[in-house]
Design an enzyme around this catalytic site. Structure first.
Site: not given
Ligand code: DX5
Ligand code: ZN
Length: 215
Positions: A35, A64, A66
């Site tokens: 992030m 991932h 973001m």
């Molecule tokens: C949120 C992330 C998720 C997060 C999920 O922005 O992309 O991958 O780690 O966390 P839980 O499983 O706790 O909702």
């Molecule tokens: Zn994620």
């Protein structure tokens, strides 16, 4: 069901210990949430931490991103040895170009949709990606509540994949637990990301096994 525990919920003071049990678990891949404080209202970790984790992790990395302009970091994600490079649909203009660049770099391209981005926007890129990640919470934080509308999107995405002959896997991220996991399995999900549900469990390995048993 394939399961991708999210490192975001791990104990960052004991990453080596976390990766030790993780490597011995039946988890299928490690989900890494990057992030930037711009695309999402939070900052997690960057390449110095990712390099350390990549060295410790013996399973495929599902990165991932973001972040805005993820295309700037293709070489750095490749150098981690990432399996999936996962970019947000909303963060990119030239999806086809970036997806090809990710593949040329030797990784598996994946596209993520925020909860309010419709599945139909994927129609002309679905055959070029190896995975679609549907966010079932608004990206930026772990431990949020599952948005039920995601189930309808999973069914729509499953139909689009069947109709187009795409090979893309369907991954879901956010608020996954046994109950939402069961609903997602029924709707047609292939891979469940789970952060707090796995890392916050008394027995994380058993929790992974329970999610894997969903079908
Ligand atoms: C949120 C992330 C998720 C997060 C999920 O922005 O992309 O991958 O780690 O966390 P839980 O499983 O706790 O909702
Ligand atoms: Zn994620």
């Amino acid at each position: 069901m394939l399961v991708a525990p999210s490192l975001l919920a791990a104990d960052f003071g004991n990453l080596e210990r976390e990766m030790q049990w993780f490597n011995q678990s039946r988890a299928d891949q490690l989900h890494l949430d990057v992030m930037d404080g711009v695309f999402v209202p939070n900052i997690s970790f960057g390449f110095p931490v990712l390099k350390h984790v990549a060295r410790l992790c013996q399973k495929p990395l599902d990165v991932h991103l973001m972040i805005v302009e993820p295309q700037k970091f293709i070489a750095q994600v490749r150098d981690l040895g990432a399996y999936y490079m996962n970019i947000h649909f909303e963060a990119v203009t030239h999806h086809h170009r970036v997806v090809q660049q990710i593949r040329e770099a030797g990784m598996h391209p994946a596209i993520t949709l925020c909860p309010s981005t419709p599945v139909c926007l994927l129609r002309d890129i679905i055959c070029d990606v190896d995975m679609v990640l549907l966010m079932s919470v608004n990206p930026g934080f772990g431990g949020q509540k599952f948005i039920p509308h995601t189930l309808k999107k999973v069914r729509e995405l499953r139909a689009l994949i069947q109709e187009t002959g795409s090979q893309a896997q369907i991954e879901i991220d956010g608020g996954v637990n046994m109950e939402t996991g069961r609903q997602l399995a029924e709707a047609g999900a292939d891979i469940l990301v789970a952060g707090s549900f796995v890392f916050g469990a008394q027995n994380p390995s058993q929790t992974i096994d329970a999610l894997k048993a969903l079908s």
